[in-house]
Design a protein around this motif. Structure first.
Motif: not given
Length: 142
Positions: A131, A134, A138, A46-47, A49-50, A42-43, A33
């Motif tokens: 993930k 998040y 959402d 995020d990818d 964790t996806f 950051r992307q 992180i």
């Protein structure tokens, strides 16, 4: 060493509280992180964790059904590809990190040994909690 900000520690605590589970790789998650923030990646995180969520779920299905079954043949192929993607994303995040961090991640997760593969899959499972956290947030907002 990478300093861990209080907000990162608080975030990981929130994830643990929401999942009811404790990170075994908390320090490693925090480091990724921080590296993502420091390098404006950051992307990439995020990818990661996806893909971690996909890999973890696929690994569970493959274990249950068996890697050689007709039902899991396509999933096994996708699993392998996504596992390579996750390895590349972790390598990208640690590329500019201090040498000891790069070595730690390489030895613990990215070397092609049975022990590192097991650790990497466990680490990805924990990253999938992020993930899911998040996704839950959402849903609460939406």
């Amino acid at each position: 060493m990478i300093p861990i900000r209080p907000e990162t520690e608080a975030f990981l605590q929130e994830v643990e509280t929401s999942t009811g589970k404790k990170f075994h790789f908390r320090r490693e998650a925090a480091v990724l992180i921080e590296l993502a923030e420091m390098q404006s990646m950051r992307q990439v995180f995020d990818d990661l964790t996806f893909y971690a969520k996909f890999v973890s779920h696929a690994a569970t299905i493959i274990k249950r059904q068996g890697a050689g079954s007709e039902d899991t043949a396509k999933l096994s192929l996708e699993f392998s590809g996504k596992l390579e993607n996750t390895s590349a994303l972790v390598a990208t995040l640690v590329r500019e990190a201090p040498t000891e961090i790069r070595q730690q991640f390489t030895e613990r997760f990215l070397s092609l040994t049975p022990a590192s593969m097991e650790s990497f899959l466990s680490f990805l499972y924990e990253l999938s909690w992020i993930k899911n956290y998040y996704l839950d947030k959402d849903r609460e907002v939406g």
